[in-house]
Design a protein around this motif. Structure first.
Motif, short mmCIF file in Angstrom:
data_model
loop_
_atom_site.label_atom_id
_atom_site.label_comp_id
_atom_site.label_asym_id
_atom_site.label_seq_id
_atom_site.Cartn_x
_atom_site.Cartn_y
_atom_site.Cartn_z
N MET A 1 0.82 -1.23 0.12
CA MET A 1 0.14 0.01 0.01
C MET A 1 0.81 1.19 0.13
SD MET A 1 -3.04 -1.09 2.42
CE MET A 1 -4.01 -2.74 2.40
N ALA A 2 0.50 2.12 -0.67
CA ALA A 2 1.29 3.39 -0.91
C ALA A 2 0.97 4.54 0.02
CB ALA A 2 1.29 3.72 -2.44
N ARG A 3 1.77 5.45 -0.01
CA ARG A 3 1.51 6.79 0.72
C ARG A 3 1.81 7.80 -0.22
NH1 ARG A 3 4.11 10.43 4.51
NH2 ARG A 3 3.14 11.30 6.25
N HIS A 4 0.62 8.65 -0.50
CA HIS A 4 0.50 9.80 -1.35
C HIS A 4 0.69 11.36 -0.77
CE1 HIS A 4 -0.64 6.88 -4.57
NE2 HIS A 4 -1.22 6.29 -3.77
N ILE A 5 1.73 11.92 -1.29
CA ILE A 5 1.78 13.17 -0.71
C ILE A 5 1.09 14.14 -2.01
CG2 ILE A 5 3.15 15.28 0.08
CD1 ILE A 5 4.95 13.06 1.47
N PHE A 6 0.28 14.99 -1.48
CA PHE A 6 -0.48 15.88 -2.63
C PHE A 6 -0.39 17.22 -2.22
CE2 PHE A 6 -4.17 17.98 -4.72
CZ PHE A 6 -3.80 17.46 -6.19
N ARG A 7 -0.08 18.08 -3.18
CA ARG A 7 -0.01 19.76 -2.73
C ARG A 7 -0.92 20.15 -3.93
NH1 ARG A 7 1.79 18.81 1.80
NH2 ARG A 7 4.07 18.04 1.79
N PRO A 8 -2.05 20.67 -3.64
CA PRO A 8 -2.98 21.20 -4.56
C PRO A 8 -2.72 22.39 -5.02
CG PRO A 8 -3.96 21.47 -2.48
CD PRO A 8 -2.58 20.67 -2.36
N THR A 9 -3.31 22.73 -6.50
CA THR A 9 -3.11 23.95 -7.15
C THR A 9 -4.30 24.47 -7.67
OG1 THR A 9 -2.88 22.62 -9.25
CG2 THR A 9 -0.83 23.33 -8.37
N ARG A 10 -5.37 23.87 -7.35
CA ARG A 10 -6.92 24.24 -7.50
C ARG A 10 -7.66 23.75 -6.31
NH1 ARG A 10 -10.12 20.50 -10.62
NH2 ARG A 10 -8.71 18.67 -11.13
N ALA A 18 -15.96 15.40 -11.04
CA ALA A 18 -15.12 16.56 -11.40
C ALA A 18 -13.82 15.82 -11.91
CB ALA A 18 -14.60 17.66 -10.58
N GLU A 19 -13.05 16.34 -12.69
CA GLU A 19 -11.67 15.61 -12.99
C GLU A 19 -10.77 15.32 -11.88
OE1 GLU A 19 -9.22 13.62 -15.56
OE2 GLU A 19 -11.26 14.55 -16.04
N PRO A 20 -10.59 13.76 -11.53
CA PRO A 20 -9.92 13.69 -10.39
C PRO A 20 -8.40 14.50 -10.55
CG PRO A 20 -10.61 11.67 -11.34
CD PRO A 20 -11.19 12.71 -12.58
N CYS A 21 -8.09 14.55 -9.29
CA CYS A 21 -6.79 15.18 -9.24
C CYS A 21 -5.62 14.12 -8.98
CB CYS A 21 -6.54 16.45 -8.03
SG CYS A 21 -6.89 15.67 -6.41
N LEU A 22 -5.92 12.96 -8.59
CA LEU A 22 -5.23 12.03 -8.20
C LEU A 22 -6.03 10.64 -7.96
CD1 LEU A 22 -2.09 11.01 -7.35
CD2 LEU A 22 -2.77 11.47 -5.07
N ARG A 23 -5.25 9.38 -8.75
CA ARG A 23 -5.73 8.01 -8.48
C ARG A 23 -5.02 7.37 -7.54
NH1 ARG A 23 -9.26 7.27 -13.48
NH2 ARG A 23 -9.44 5.02 -13.07
N ILE A 24 -5.83 6.81 -6.57
CA ILE A 24 -5.14 5.93 -5.53
C ILE A 24 -5.57 4.72 -5.56
CG2 ILE A 24 -4.42 8.01 -4.18
CD1 ILE A 24 -6.26 7.37 -2.30
N ALA A 25 -4.96 3.67 -4.89
CA ALA A 25 -5.58 2.43 -4.78
C ALA A 25 -6.01 2.30 -3.47
CB ALA A 25 -4.28 1.31 -4.93
N ASP A 26 -7.02 1.26 -3.31
CA ASP A 26 -7.92 0.97 -2.15
C ASP A 26 -6.66 0.59 -1.15
OD1 ASP A 26 -9.45 -0.22 -0.33
OD2 ASP A 26 -9.96 -2.06 -1.45
N GLY A 27 -6.92 1.36 -0.01
CA GLY A 27 -6.05 0.75 1.28
C GLY A 27 -4.84 2.04 1.14
N ASP A 28 -4.58 2.92 0.34
CA ASP A 28 -3.70 3.88 0.11
C ASP A 28 -3.65 4.84 1.13
OD1 ASP A 28 -2.23 2.40 -1.57
OD2 ASP A 28 -2.52 3.94 -3.23
N THR A 29 -2.57 5.52 1.68
CA THR A 29 -2.69 6.68 2.67
C THR A 29 -2.51 7.98 1.92
OG1 THR A 29 -2.02 5.34 4.50
CG2 THR A 29 -1.55 7.63 4.63
N LEU A 30 -2.98 8.99 2.16
CA LEU A 30 -3.03 10.28 1.50
C LEU A 30 -2.75 11.31 2.27
CD1 LEU A 30 -3.61 12.17 -0.97
CD2 LEU A 30 -6.24 12.19 -0.21
N VAL A 31 -1.71 12.14 2.16
CA VAL A 31 -1.51 13.19 2.67
C VAL A 31 -1.73 14.52 1.84
CG1 VAL A 31 0.56 14.29 3.89
CG2 VAL A 31 0.30 12.01 4.12
#
Length: 302
Positions: A1-10, A18-31
């Motif tokens: 399972m992955a850990r994603h770090i996302f810095r938005p621009t909108r 709406a159009e997804p900003c990021l696609r993540i897998a089931d069980g992933d962690t999002l920051v």
């Protein structure tokens, strides 16, 4: 399972398809970073989306209509040393006669002291000298895209979640949302450094955050948002008037007790009649929020 770090621009001021900003897998962690609706701040860019600018949407692989998206709230870290609120009390919580004496609306600045774990009102009146409530981060607005291609304002709430301003949506809680579109399309934002029940001044202590959550797909159907802590199960109703929100939350709890704990309607009524606890979430915005809680110590898995 992955850990994603996302810095938005909108950002978005609706929850919708709406159009997804990021696609993540089931069980992933999002920051993910979130911002408040403060406009131009010394440490952040101007925010065009108001109210409650949302970060997202995030597409969760494997989530299909009829599923449930579980959102485990791991960490909520304020990104600034200040936040803001409004005063006085909102029109919705005062007797009509009291509104005549209501002072004009003013914005107040609060100091956020992460080291001490407190917040303090800047330029506090003398009567509040030494008033330092605890720092208690929570998510004011989050949820998934609603059904039917709707885009619903982040000023309100519904079966999809939204602006519920419920204090128990904090670290240690896992929130559940009914999935209505492929990928769920999850949004989050509106972080509060602290807030009393109801958001009765129209704001919590609004500030920008770094939020860490884990997103998981449950192959089960729910009707209204649910939540779980180590000690309790919780159901959420969002509607106006307040009694309709309470009805949604209570009915969803009865369903849950039947599905997972083997209680028919009569048995559920005996248990709920003695041990249910209700909380008031948002009572400022168009839809009100009521939470129905049952302690796990009364329950045995079916």
């Amino acid at each position: 399972m992955a850990r994603h770090i996302f810095r938005p621009t909108r950002y978005h001021n609706t929850l919708g398809t709406a159009e997804p900003c990021l696609r993540i897998a089931d069980g992933d962690t999002l920051v993910a970073e979130t911002v408040d609706a403060s406009g131009l701040d010394a440490n952040e860019v101007a925010v065009a989306a108001r109210p409650n600018p949302m970060t997202g949407p995030f597409f969760v692989e494997g989530a299909e209509p009829g599923d449930t998206l579980a959102v485990e709230i791991i960490r909520l870290t304020p990104n600034r040393r200040t936040g803001w609120t409004y005063s006085p009390l909102a029109l919705t919580v005062l007797d009509p006669a009291a509104i005549l004496d209501r002072p004009k609306q003013e914005r107040a600045i609060w100091e956020i002291n992460a080291n001490e774990g407190t917040v303090r009102l800047r330029d506090a009146p003398a009567a509040l000298a030494g008033f330092t409530p605890p720092l208690a981060p929570m998510i004011g607005c989050f949820g998934v895209a609603p059904a039917g291609g709707e885009a619903i304002s982040t000023a309100t709430s519904g079966a999809h979640g939204g602006n519920m301003d419920y204090r128990r949506f904090a670290p240690g809680t896992t929130a559940w949302f009914p999935v209505s579109v492929p990928g769920a399309l999850f949004y989050l934002g509106d972080g509060h450094a602290a807030q009393g029940d109801g958001e009765i001044t129209g704001t919590g202590i609004e500030t920008s955050f770094e939020m860490e959550v884990r997103l998981s797909v449950l192959k089960r159907r729910i009707t209204w948002p649910r939540a779980e802590t180590a000690e309790e199960i919780i159901t959420i109703g969002n509607a106006r008037p307040l009694d309709q929100a309470l009805q949604h939350a209570t009915t969803e709890m009865q369903r849950w007790l039947g599905e997972d704990y083997g209680l028919d309607a009569r048995a559920a009524s005996h248990l709920m009649g003695m041990v249910v606890r209700y909380d008031v979430g948002n009572v400022f915005n168009p839809a009100y929020t009521v939470a129905c809680r049952v302690a796990k110590k009364w329950l045995t898995k079916a």
